[in-house]
Design a protein around this motif. Sequence first.
Motif: not given
Length: 738
Positions: A59, A62, A696
């Motif tokens: 995460h 990213e 997303r």
Amino acid sequence: MPQCHKFLPSIFPQVIALGLSLPVVAENNLRLEEVVVTAQKRSESTQDIPIAISAYNNHTLELKGANDFAKLATTLPALNFSVYPSSSDALIMYMRGQGVNDVGQITREGAVGVYIDGVYMVRPQSVTMDLADIERVEVLRGPQGTLYGRNTTGGAVNIITEKPAGELGFKQSLSIGNRDYWRSLSVVELPEMAGIATKFSYVSSDKDGYVDNIGGSPDYGENRQQGFRFSARADLTDQFSIDYAFENTELESSPIYYQNDLLASPTYSTFPHTKTPRAADMELGDTETTGHTLTLDWSISEKLTLKSISHYSELESVYSQDYMDAAFVYSYYTSMDDIKSRQFSQEIQLVGNALDQRLEYVAGLYYFSDSASHAQTLGLLDLQDNFDPGNNIPSPLNLRYHRYVTTDNESSAVYGQGAYTPPVLDDRLTFILGVRYTEDTRAGVRDLSAEVLEYGSTFPVDVDVEKSVSYESFDPALSIQHQWTDDITGYAKISTAYKSGGLAESSADFTIAYDPEEITSYELGIKSYWLDRRLRLNAAVFLSDYQNMQLDLSPDPTQIQVVNTYNAGSAEIRGFELDVLMQLTQNLQIGVDYAFLDWTIEEVLNPANGSDITNQFSLPYTPRHAYNIALNYTIDTPANSQTDFYIAYSWQDETYMSASTTADKTVKGFWTRDDYGVVNARLSIGFNEVYNGSLRLALWANNLIDTEYEAHRFTAGIGSAVAWNEPRTYGLDIIFEY
């Protein structure tokens, strides 16, 4: 902003005081999550181990937009890097002042070890691939000579891939951006069948160059990749499992572009060029790797685990460079390289505990072998008639230098580390002792010749010159760790490590070997939580002393293809590192990473005559101040969506880009990269319950304010060649997970 580093250290006390003055909120969701790593071969919290370490899960990667190693490195103050001059397939990496400048030589290795799933990657071309399907990245700062023995005097980077989960899953990521950039990542997980879980991933990307070649393709800065990975996991019993991974990657790219600012004229700008002054003579580079990794994990008992890690891989990298007018002593300077490499490694680990878990230990055996070849051709249009075979050949001469080197290397080691907690001080005191014994053998053969194209003549310089060397090293490490409270731990550490000696491909005399470089590091650190674990503060201060420095010396600045490597000196590096992460509110998180380095080269003696030439040398890629400030703001929005806004500012002081800079202040300036700061930003909106999955959308920009800074510098004779950074990039990510 360029002066921020001068007062930044004085700001930290006020920032921390501000955090301490915040009202303590009891909600558990405001607590920072524990970060679990395997830096010491077992799963542990970063706060419980006496190692200066930064860890990033998928995460965080990213959010940072770190889908390759270079983008991640820009956000790490302790890790300094540059693209290798003749190939964008390799990175020059330094950590805490330790590294190797000429990573294109197959007869030497770097000081920052890169490990993928516990496997040491010997070639720097192996680390420029896309970071696809990664579980986390661990960056271990400082010497790691006990558990990571392959030349990790500066530190280690541990990349851990995602393992198959045994459940049906799917992830598709699509990215588009300027310079015709696009990237696709597909990950498919299959349900467990017959006790075997499998996963497939495929990544492909393409990006145009940023300096146009007026002669056609390729342009400078092009990059296209594709990679396939298959992984499988079999739980044969509750105690025994097998992991296997196969991957094949291919990277096609062109190098960075160099210009010479001393050639400034109405038609030759000192600003970053957007096109070449003439047609470039080069081809698109191609690097292909294929690798197999087999890991066996046997839980013999609740107290003992045996692990085996076997790896075999092959690499071939072909790349070329046209330095245009950058090399001032030549009007024409090109290079062509072809590297082939095979590596094999086998590691056996025994991880366990005893004495009612007061003793935790790791023991292991390690074997590594590497066989490689490197064919290089340098094309020079000589303006000074430096090459005359005795036939009164007039200048200029169109020369070709041909070098072919083969090398075979072996390394074997035995290591062990034990952490003992005596029954005193409420079990808050731990002693950690580690040792590693290593034997290295390196052998090489070199052929070297010079060719005068005008006359079709080739003149041998070296013919089958052989050299073999062997080294051994005993490296202990001792740490004392004390847990002052449940949230505050301090440690003191003394460790040693060594970087193997070897042979210099580009040396004037291939029979002259250099010995290992040795380092002793003293470190004090603190790991702490504050404000009901809403604030994490980790700091380390260290002193590194290293002897037998491996330094590159150019006997003739006009012969830039000849570089000798000697053990010529000693140096001392003092440093301070600070990592702060603050959960200010339920929505706002701020991180500050800072690194301070102060170095002194104590003595460098000329190998030829013993004279003191200390003032001619500097430590490259060692900025005095470097920091990264990141802000992440998260809000829950209607319709089961979540918005993340991430922005980060990274700063580095000026730094040298070569150790051998001479005592001349003007020439030193040619080797200096000025200070600079870069802003990266990302706005992401996530939607849940989209076709039983999540979606997303993210807008991102790297180098948002389009900062111009020198990616690399070098000097040849008179003049300075500079390669400017990649300009601003921006785009859109679309990510769907099921």
